[in-house]
Write a protein that holds these residues in place. Structure first.
Motif, short mmCIF file in Angstrom:
data_model
loop_
_atom_site.label_atom_id
_atom_site.label_comp_id
_atom_site.label_asym_id
_atom_site.label_seq_id
_atom_site.Cartn_x
_atom_site.Cartn_y
_atom_site.Cartn_z
N VAL A 258 -6.63 0.97 -3.90
CA VAL A 258 -8.01 0.62 -3.66
C VAL A 258 -7.68 -1.05 -3.10
O VAL A 258 -8.08 -1.64 -2.14
CB VAL A 258 -9.57 1.07 -4.29
N TRP A 259 -6.90 -1.36 -4.02
CA TRP A 259 -6.31 -3.30 -4.08
C TRP A 259 -6.08 -3.48 -2.47
O TRP A 259 -6.07 -4.89 -1.91
CB TRP A 259 -5.71 -3.61 -5.27
N GLY A 260 -4.91 -2.63 -2.35
CA GLY A 260 -4.33 -2.94 -0.81
C GLY A 260 -4.93 -2.62 0.19
O GLY A 260 -5.12 -2.82 0.84
N ILE A 261 -6.42 -2.07 0.30
CA ILE A 261 -7.00 -1.54 1.18
C ILE A 261 -7.38 -2.52 2.07
O ILE A 261 -6.97 -3.01 3.52
CB ILE A 261 -7.82 -0.67 1.15
N PRO A 262 -8.06 -3.70 1.82
CA PRO A 262 -8.68 -5.18 2.72
C PRO A 262 -7.68 -5.99 2.50
O PRO A 262 -7.53 -6.25 3.88
CB PRO A 262 -9.94 -5.67 1.18
N PHE A 263 -6.11 -5.37 2.03
CA PHE A 263 -5.45 -7.32 2.82
C PHE A 263 -4.81 -6.50 3.76
O PHE A 263 -4.40 -6.53 4.73
CB PHE A 263 -4.22 -6.39 2.13
N GLU B 71 1.15 -1.31 -0.17
CA GLU B 71 0.19 0.07 0.22
C GLU B 71 0.74 1.09 0.23
O GLU B 71 0.83 2.19 -0.74
CB GLU B 71 -0.87 -0.05 1.44
N TYR B 72 1.29 1.57 1.20
CA TYR B 72 2.66 2.59 0.75
C TYR B 72 2.98 2.68 -0.63
O TYR B 72 3.44 3.75 -0.87
CB TYR B 72 4.01 2.18 2.12
N THR B 73 4.11 1.76 -1.57
CA THR B 73 4.72 1.79 -2.52
C THR B 73 3.47 1.94 -3.73
O THR B 73 4.05 3.04 -4.23
CB THR B 73 4.62 0.37 -2.95
N VAL B 74 2.40 1.71 -3.27
CA VAL B 74 1.53 2.32 -4.91
C VAL B 74 1.05 3.48 -4.21
O VAL B 74 1.20 4.85 -5.81
CB VAL B 74 0.55 1.34 -4.55
N ILE B 75 1.00 3.61 -3.11
CA ILE B 75 0.51 5.29 -2.69
C ILE B 75 1.99 6.16 -3.17
O ILE B 75 1.55 7.39 -3.70
CB ILE B 75 -0.40 5.57 -1.42
N SER C 25 4.00 5.81 -4.95
CA SER C 25 4.87 6.15 -7.19
C SER C 25 3.80 6.67 -7.44
O SER C 25 3.74 6.56 -8.75
CB SER C 25 4.77 4.87 -7.47
N ASP C 26 2.32 7.53 -7.10
CA ASP C 26 1.56 7.21 -8.28
C ASP C 26 1.05 6.34 -9.11
O ASP C 26 0.56 7.11 -10.03
CB ASP C 26 1.95 8.89 -8.71
N ALA C 27 0.50 5.43 -7.98
CA ALA C 27 -0.08 4.36 -8.93
C ALA C 27 -1.31 4.37 -9.39
O ALA C 27 -1.66 5.41 -8.59
CB ALA C 27 0.12 2.86 -7.97
N PRO C 28 -2.06 3.78 -9.95
CA PRO C 28 -3.45 3.72 -10.42
C PRO C 28 -4.67 3.46 -9.62
O PRO C 28 -3.71 3.42 -8.63
CB PRO C 28 -3.83 3.10 -11.66
N LEU C 29 -5.63 4.15 -9.57
CA LEU C 29 -6.99 3.78 -8.00
C LEU C 29 -6.43 2.39 -7.80
O LEU C 29 -6.75 2.38 -6.81
CB LEU C 29 -7.99 4.96 -8.52
N LEU C 30 -6.99 1.69 -9.12
CA LEU C 30 -7.25 0.27 -8.78
C LEU C 30 -5.99 -0.19 -7.77
O LEU C 30 -6.52 -1.04 -6.82
CB LEU C 30 -7.91 -0.07 -9.68
#
Length: 181
Positions: free
Chosen positions: A54-59, A40-44, A46-51
């Motif tokens: 959001v994908w990492g939040i439940p995990f 989650e830290y990495t995707v946030i 790195s300006d990754a796509p919204l999907l």
């Protein structure tokens, strides 16, 4: 029942506690939670796509529950639990969000077992779980029904003997139950 009388009443041990199954669960939860938070830290960052964000939040939420939340859920569940043995039945009252009650007839009870540790604390399980008792010490996932049991009670052997004698008096030809531990 009409002539039913209380034989024993008690509660499980209170407060936060570790169980035997935590030997496996703590390292697993730390690996899971760490990876989920890293993802989650990495995707946030790195300006990754919204999907992906959001994908990492439940995990992450599951990881936080496994790392710490399950201990508080377990403590709260035990704080809201009461056990009663009567001359005719086993009663378990429990629930975090709403009060539930399980009543087991001693006359219809076919299997119960005792697990006791060195300090005399333990559990009495009524029935057999599909997965066995390997992970029975873990706090269950909310909404998942467990095999009924008196969990983390002091002087468990004394309570076991009360149940065994009441079971015999309720119409069984011999005292029943299996001692483990």
């Amino acid at each position: 029942m009409k002539n039913e009388r209380p034989l024993w009443r008690g509660r499980p041990r209170q407060g936060l506690m570790l169980r035997g199954a935590d030997i496996l669960m703590v390292p697993f939860s730390l690996v899971w939670g760490s990876f989920a938070m890293f993802w989650e830290y990495t995707v946030i960052s790195s300006d990754a796509p919204l999907l992906f964000r959001v994908w990492g939040i439940p995990f992450v939420l599951v990881g936080l529950y496994m790392i710490a939340g399950r201990f508080f859920v377990d403590a709260r569940q035990r704080a809201n639990t009461e056990y009663v043995v009567t001359s005719d039945s086993i009663i378990i009252r429990y629930g975090i969000f709403r009060r539930k009650e399980q009543i087991l007839s001693l006359r219809e009870l076919s299997d119960f077992s005792l697990t006791e540790n060195r300090n005399g604390e333990g559990s009495i399980t009524f029935g057999v779980s599909a997965a066995g008792n390997v992970f029975s010490g873990l706090a269950s996932w909310p909404g998942v029904e467990d095999v009924p049991r008196f969990d983390c009670i002091a002087n468990v052997r004394k309570v076991y003997d009360i149940i065994r004698n009441a079971h015999y008096a309720a119409g069984h030809t011999r005292p029943f139950g299996q001692r483990l531990g």
